[in-house]
Design a protein around this motif. Structure first.
Motif, PDB file in Angstrom:
ATOM      1  N   MET A  32       7.415   7.968   5.278  1.00 17.42           N
ATOM      2  CA  MET A  32       6.042   7.565   4.986  1.00 17.42           C
ATOM      3  C   MET A  32       5.509   8.304   3.753  1.00 17.42           C
ATOM      4  SD  MET A  32       4.918   5.179   7.016  1.00 17.42           S
ATOM      5  CE  MET A  32       3.136   5.287   6.970  1.00 17.42           C
ATOM      6  N   GLY A  33       6.030   9.486   3.492  1.00 18.52           N
ATOM      7  CA  GLY A  33       5.643  10.224   2.289  1.00 18.52           C
ATOM      8  C   GLY A  33       4.151  10.321   2.093  1.00 18.52           C
ATOM      9  N   SER A  34       3.673   9.791   0.985  1.00 16.71           N
ATOM     10  CA  SER A  34       2.246   9.887   0.658  1.00 16.71           C
ATOM     11  C   SER A  34       1.454   8.707   1.187  1.00 16.71           C
ATOM     12  CB  SER A  34       2.075   9.998  -0.851  1.00 16.71           C
ATOM     13  OG  SER A  34       2.600   8.852  -1.484  1.00 16.71           O
ATOM     14  N   CYS A  35       1.994   8.022   2.164  1.00 17.85           N
ATOM     15  CA  CYS A  35       1.308   6.854   2.738  1.00 17.85           C
ATOM     16  C   CYS A  35       0.837   7.132   4.146  1.00 17.85           C
ATOM     17  CB  CYS A  35       2.232   5.635   2.720  1.00 17.85           C
ATOM     18  SG  CYS A  35       2.568   5.037   1.077  1.00 17.85           S
ATOM     19  N   PHE A  40      -4.619   8.723   2.646  1.00 18.42           N
ATOM     20  CA  PHE A  40      -5.553   7.622   2.423  1.00 18.42           C
ATOM     21  C   PHE A  40      -6.997   8.065   2.644  1.00 18.42           C
ATOM     22  CE2 PHE A  40      -1.797   4.800   3.311  1.00 18.42           C
ATOM     23  CZ  PHE A  40      -1.701   4.335   2.012  1.00 18.42           C
ATOM     24  N   GLU A  41      -7.212   8.960   3.604  1.00 19.24           N
ATOM     25  CA  GLU A  41      -8.556   9.483   3.843  1.00 19.24           C
ATOM     26  C   GLU A  41      -9.084  10.192   2.598  1.00 19.24           C
ATOM     27  OE1 GLU A  41     -10.923  12.497   6.876  1.00 19.24           O
ATOM     28  OE2 GLU A  41      -8.822  12.033   7.245  1.00 19.24           O
ATOM     29  N   LEU A  42      -8.240  11.016   1.974  1.00 23.58           N
ATOM     30  CA  LEU A  42      -8.651  11.701   0.745  1.00 23.58           C
ATOM     31  C   LEU A  42      -8.915  10.720  -0.389  1.00 23.58           C
ATOM     32  CD1 LEU A  42      -6.307  14.817   0.646  1.00 23.58           C
ATOM     33  CD2 LEU A  42      -8.789  14.794   0.922  1.00 23.58           C
ATOM     34  N   GLY A  54      -2.016   1.854  -5.747  1.00 29.24           N
ATOM     35  CA  GLY A  54      -0.701   2.305  -6.185  1.00 29.24           C
ATOM     36  C   GLY A  54       0.215   2.659  -5.020  1.00 29.24           C
ATOM     37  N   GLU A  55      -0.324   3.400  -4.040  1.00 27.81           N
ATOM     38  CA  GLU A  55       0.481   3.787  -2.877  1.00 27.81           C
ATOM     39  C   GLU A  55       0.882   2.560  -2.054  1.00 27.81           C
ATOM     40  OE1 GLU A  55       1.816   6.684  -2.335  1.00 27.81           O
ATOM     41  OE2 GLU A  55       0.779   7.530  -4.059  1.00 27.81           O
ATOM     42  N   ILE A  56      -0.069   1.682  -1.805  1.00 30.38           N
ATOM     43  CA  ILE A  56       0.239   0.464  -1.042  1.00 30.38           C
ATOM     44  C   ILE A  56       1.168  -0.431  -1.860  1.00 30.38           C
ATOM     45  CG2 ILE A  56      -0.733  -1.672  -0.098  1.00 30.38           C
ATOM     46  CD1 ILE A  56      -1.207   0.732   1.717  1.00 30.38           C
ATOM     47  N   GLY A  57       0.953  -0.515  -3.150  1.00 29.97           N
ATOM     48  CA  GLY A  57       1.799  -1.337  -4.015  1.00 29.97           C
ATOM     49  C   GLY A  57       3.245  -0.898  -3.990  1.00 29.97           C
ATOM     50  N   ARG A  58       3.476   0.415  -3.963  1.00 36.76           N
ATOM     51  CA  ARG A  58       4.841   0.941  -3.882  1.00 36.76           C
ATOM     52  C   ARG A  58       5.517   0.479  -2.599  1.00 36.76           C
ATOM     53  NH1 ARG A  58       6.849   5.169  -1.322  1.00 36.76           N
ATOM     54  NH2 ARG A  58       4.825   6.040  -0.771  1.00 36.76           N
ATOM     55  N   CYS A  59       4.795   0.540  -1.509  1.00 30.19           N
ATOM     56  CA  CYS A  59       5.347   0.097  -0.221  1.00 30.19           C
ATOM     57  C   CYS A  59       5.574  -1.416  -0.207  1.00 30.19           C
ATOM     58  CB  CYS A  59       4.409   0.490   0.917  1.00 30.19           C
ATOM     59  SG  CYS A  59       4.231   2.275   1.130  1.00 30.19           S
ATOM     60  N   LEU A  60       4.642  -2.167  -0.772  1.00 30.68           N
ATOM     61  CA  LEU A  60       4.779  -3.623  -0.796  1.00 30.68           C
ATOM     62  C   LEU A  60       5.941  -4.065  -1.682  1.00 30.68           C
ATOM     63  CD1 LEU A  60       1.033  -4.702  -0.938  1.00 30.68           C
ATOM     64  CD2 LEU A  60       2.570  -4.778   1.049  1.00 30.68           C
ATOM     65  N   ASP A  61       6.197  -3.321  -2.747  1.00 31.52           N
ATOM     66  CA  ASP A  61       7.358  -3.633  -3.595  1.00 31.52           C
ATOM     67  C   ASP A  61       8.653  -3.498  -2.806  1.00 31.52           C
ATOM     68  OD1 ASP A  61       5.779  -4.182  -5.799  1.00 31.52           O
ATOM     69  OD2 ASP A  61       6.106  -2.216  -6.744  1.00 31.52           O
ATOM     70  N   LEU A  62       8.739  -2.464  -1.974  1.00 34.83           N
ATOM     71  CA  LEU A  62       9.922  -2.285  -1.129  1.00 34.83           C
ATOM     72  C   LEU A  62      10.053  -3.421  -0.126  1.00 34.83           C
ATOM     73  CD1 LEU A  62       9.588   1.547  -0.493  1.00 34.83           C
ATOM     74  CD2 LEU A  62      11.337   0.408  -1.894  1.00 34.83           C
ATOM     75  N   ALA A  63       8.938  -3.803   0.475  1.00 36.77           N
ATOM     76  CA  ALA A  63       8.955  -4.907   1.439  1.00 36.77           C
ATOM     77  C   ALA A  63       9.347  -6.213   0.762  1.00 36.77           C
ATOM     78  CB  ALA A  63       7.593  -5.041   2.106  1.00 36.77           C
ATOM     79  N   SER A  64       8.858  -6.430  -0.437  1.00 33.12           N
ATOM     80  CA  SER A  64       9.194  -7.647  -1.179  1.00 33.12           C
ATOM     81  C   SER A  64      10.694  -7.725  -1.444  1.00 33.12           C
ATOM     82  CB  SER A  64       8.416  -7.693  -2.499  1.00 33.12           C
ATOM     83  OG  SER A  64       8.749  -8.833  -3.237  1.00 33.12           O
ATOM     84  N   GLY A  65      11.269  -6.613  -1.827  1.00 32.34           N
ATOM     85  CA  GLY A  65      12.710  -6.578  -2.040  1.00 32.34           C
ATOM     86  C   GLY A  65      13.484  -6.880  -0.769  1.00 32.34           C
ATOM     87  N   ALA A  66      12.959  -6.420   0.350  1.00 31.91           N
ATOM     88  CA  ALA A  66      13.628  -6.638   1.635  1.00 31.91           C
ATOM     89  C   ALA A  66      13.631  -8.104   2.054  1.00 31.91           C
ATOM     90  CB  ALA A  66      12.970  -5.791   2.721  1.00 31.91           C
TER      91      ALA A  66
END
Length: 109
Positions: A32-35, A40-42, A54-66
């Protein structure tokens, strides 16, 4: 809102990395790292919309690849939903697109 964002990230990473027969990815997983909720609260407290995107986009890019990338039906729809999330200008504007992303990722899982 923090829990919603963390859930979107978690579902994205589950889609990208979780395999059948192995331990499930949980909220406290190092992947989960920085997610996580505290990050997110900060970001919300600071009003950092771009940081959240940016944080959500990084995760969504991984999901898109999957799911095979934007040239597939699932990936194309995920890309469209991610663009809507990325277009938000305020913290409040992230809420509705994040709910839609969460529901979509849950259905894809």
């Amino acid at each position: 809102m923090e829990l919603l964002l963390e859930t979107v990230a978690l579902y994205s990473l589950k889609l990208a990395y979780e395999t059948e027969g192995h331990s499930p990815i949980l909220r406290d997983d190092p992947l989960m790292g920085s997610c996580d909720r505290e990050v997110f609260e900060l970001l919300i407290r600071w009003g950092d919309v771009a940081g959240i995107q940016g944080e959500i986009g990084r995760c969504l890019d991984l999901a898109s690849g999957a799911v095979g990338g934007v040239d597939t039906v699932l990936g194309g729809e995920l890309h469209r939903l991610a663009k809507n999330f990325g277009a938000a200008q305020t913290i409040e504007g992230l809420y509705a697109p994040a709910i839609i992303l969460k529901d979509y990722l849950r259905d894809v899982l």
